[in-house]
Design a protein around this motif. Structure first.
Motif, short mmCIF file in Angstrom:
data_model
loop_
_atom_site.label_atom_id
_atom_site.label_comp_id
_atom_site.label_asym_id
_atom_site.label_seq_id
_atom_site.Cartn_x
_atom_site.Cartn_y
_atom_site.Cartn_z
N ASN A 105 0.82 -1.21 0.00
CA ASN A 105 0.00 0.00 0.00
C ASN A 105 0.86 1.26 0.00
OD1 ASN A 105 -2.63 -1.12 2.36
ND2 ASN A 105 -2.08 -1.87 0.34
N ASP A 106 2.11 1.14 0.47
CA ASP A 106 2.97 2.32 0.64
C ASP A 106 4.08 2.39 -0.39
OD1 ASP A 106 1.55 3.11 2.96
OD2 ASP A 106 2.62 1.59 4.11
N VAL A 107 4.09 1.50 -1.36
CA VAL A 107 5.15 1.51 -2.36
C VAL A 107 4.92 2.69 -3.32
CG1 VAL A 107 6.10 0.27 -4.35
CG2 VAL A 107 5.57 -0.97 -2.24
N PRO A 108 5.95 3.54 -3.52
CA PRO A 108 5.78 4.64 -4.47
C PRO A 108 5.39 4.10 -5.85
CG PRO A 108 7.82 4.89 -3.23
CD PRO A 108 7.29 3.53 -2.90
N GLY A 109 4.45 4.77 -6.48
CA GLY A 109 4.01 4.33 -7.80
C GLY A 109 2.81 3.41 -7.76
N CYS A 110 2.42 2.96 -6.57
CA CYS A 110 1.22 2.12 -6.50
C CYS A 110 -0.02 3.00 -6.68
CB CYS A 110 1.17 1.31 -5.22
SG CYS A 110 0.54 2.18 -3.77
N PHE A 111 -1.09 2.36 -7.13
CA PHE A 111 -2.30 3.12 -7.48
C PHE A 111 -2.90 3.81 -6.26
CE2 PHE A 111 -6.83 2.97 -9.24
CZ PHE A 111 -6.65 4.12 -9.99
N TRP A 112 -2.81 3.15 -5.12
CA TRP A 112 -3.39 3.70 -3.88
C TRP A 112 -2.73 5.03 -3.51
CZ3 TRP A 112 -7.53 3.73 -1.24
CH2 TRP A 112 -7.57 3.90 0.15
N ARG A 113 -1.45 5.20 -3.88
CA ARG A 113 -0.70 6.42 -3.56
C ARG A 113 -0.88 7.48 -4.66
NH1 ARG A 113 0.18 7.19 1.40
NH2 ARG A 113 0.16 5.16 2.36
N ALA A 114 -1.55 7.16 -5.73
CA ALA A 114 -1.67 8.11 -6.86
C ALA A 114 -2.46 9.34 -6.43
CB ALA A 114 -2.36 7.44 -8.03
N GLU A 115 -2.09 10.47 -6.96
CA GLU A 115 -2.83 11.71 -6.75
C GLU A 115 -4.09 11.63 -7.62
OE1 GLU A 115 -4.34 15.26 -6.63
OE2 GLU A 115 -3.05 15.24 -8.38
#
Ligand SMILES: [Zn+2]
Length: 296
Positions: free
Chosen positions: A109-119
Motif C-alpha cells: 500500500n505504501d510503495v511509491p508508484g502504486c495506485f493507492w498512492r496516486a494523486e
C-alpha cells in the motif's frame, strides 16, 4: 427538407482496478453491447502485479519471485477481451503507470508508484482524455468502498467519479479534448438475496473445498438498491470463457468459480447495477444501461 440530427453511437466505458475484475463483474454486459455494435471501452488501472497465481506453471511470476505477473496478465486480459468481442482496452496512463497496491493493510500500500498512492486528479486526468475521446453515455465502476474494500478498487472509484466531473468541465485541461458530460453512471452490484441463493447452491454442488463469504463478493447490497438488471444468459458462455482466460487468477468449473483462495462462488451471467448519476430510463428495473439515453 429537414433531416433529423444523427444520434451519436452508443459508447460504454468501464473502469476497473485489475485484469479479471471486468470479466467477473461485467463479462456478459460487455459481450452484449459489443455484439450489439456499441463501442465498449475498458480502462484497467493496474496490471494486477500483486496477485497470487493458481496454476503451478506460471507460479514463478509472482511479485515475491520474478515479479513478472503484470506483463503476463496483459496477455490474459487480451485473450479475455477476445472472448467478449471487446477491442478497445487501455491501461490508465499506459501499461505499468500505476502498480497494484495489494490488499488493504499490506506493505505494498505504501510503495511509491502504486495506485493507492496516486494523486486522484493526476490519475483522473488520464481518464478524462479517454472520456473526451470515446464520449461515453454510460460509465460503470465500483461504489465508494470499491465494492469490497480493496485499495485499488476504492481508488478506481475515486478516479472514475473525479474524471466524470472533470471531463464535463470545459475549463479543465482543454488540451485533453472537448468537454463531455456522461449521461449515466452505474455501480456494479450484487443483490443480497441473489448472492445468498447462489452461495447455497455453491455449497451444495460446487467442487471447491469451501465457499466464499458474502463479504468476499464485491458490491453486495440490499435488493431494493439495484436499479438495473441485465439478463445475460445469451452471453454466459462468452463470460465463462473470458474468466477462464484469466487462468492465473480464476478457476472456472461449470456454473461456479473460485479465486486463489479456492472458495467457490456462483458464476452468474445476469449482472446487476445501481444508477448513481443521471436519470433512469423506462422500466423498473431497467434492462438496458442506455435506457433513456439519446444514442443509437
Ligand atoms: Zn481487483
Amino acid at each position: 427538407m429537414n433531416s433529423a440530427p444523427a444520434r451519436p453511437p452508443r459508447s460504454l466505458l468501464l473502469v476497473h482496478a485489475h485484469p479479471d475484475d471486468e470479466s467477473i463483474g461485467n463479462g456478459a454486459t460487455m459481450a452484449r453491447y459489443a455484439a450489439e455494435g456499441a463501442r465498449v471501452t475498458l480502462v484497467t488501472c493496474t496490471l494486477g502485479e500483486g496477485g497470487e497465481v493458481i496454476p503451478p506453471g506460471p507460479a514463478h511470476l509472482t511479485a515475491d519471485r520474478d515479479d513478472a505477473l503484470g506483463e503476463y496478465r496483459i496477455g490474459e486480459l487480451t485473450a479475455a477481451m477476445g472472448e467478449l468481442g471487446v477491442t478497445d482496452v487501455r491501461f490508465l496512463g499506459g501499461a505499468g503507470r500505476y502498480r497494484d497496491s495489494g490488499m488493504m493493510g499490506v506493505p505494498d500500500n505504501d510503495v511509491p508508484g502504486c495506485f493507492w498512492r496516486a494523486e486522484v486528479d493526476e490519475a483522473a486526468g488520464h481518464l478524462v482524455a479517454v472520456v473526451r475521446e470515446v464520449r461515453p453515455q454510460v460509465l460503470v465502476t465500483y461504489d465508494e468502498n470499491g465494492g469490497y474494500g480493496h485499495p485499488d478498487h476504492i481508488q478506481a472509484h475515486r478516479v472514475a467519479l473525479r474524471a466524470y466531473e472533470l471531463a464535463a468541465d470545459p475549463a479543465f485541461r482543454p488540451e485533453l479534448g472537448e468537454a463531455w458530460r456522461i449521461a449515466k453512471v452505474y455501480y456494479n452490484r450484487m443483490p443480497r438475496s441473489v448472492l445468498a441463493q447462489g452461495l447455497a447452491e455453491t455449497a451444495a454442488k460446487a467442487p471447491f473445498p469451501g465457499v466464499a463469504e458474502p463479504s468476499d463478493v464485491p458490491g453486495v447490497v440490499d435488493d431494493e438498491l439495484v436499479t438495473t438488471v441485465l439478463e445475460g444468459s445469451a452471453y454466459a458462455g462468452a463470460k465463462a470463457a473470458a474468466m477462464r482466460a484469466h487462468a492465473t487468477q480464476i478457476t472456472v468449473d461449470g456454473p461456479f468459480f473460485a479465486l486463489s483462495n479456492n472458495l467457490g462462488q456462483p458464476l452468474v451471467a445476469t449482472e446487476y447495477y445501481q444508477l448513481v448519476r443521471g436519470a433512469l430510463g423506462e422500466g423498473r428495473p431497467e434492462t438496458d444501461l442506455f435506457a433513456g439515453v439519446d444514442a443509437c
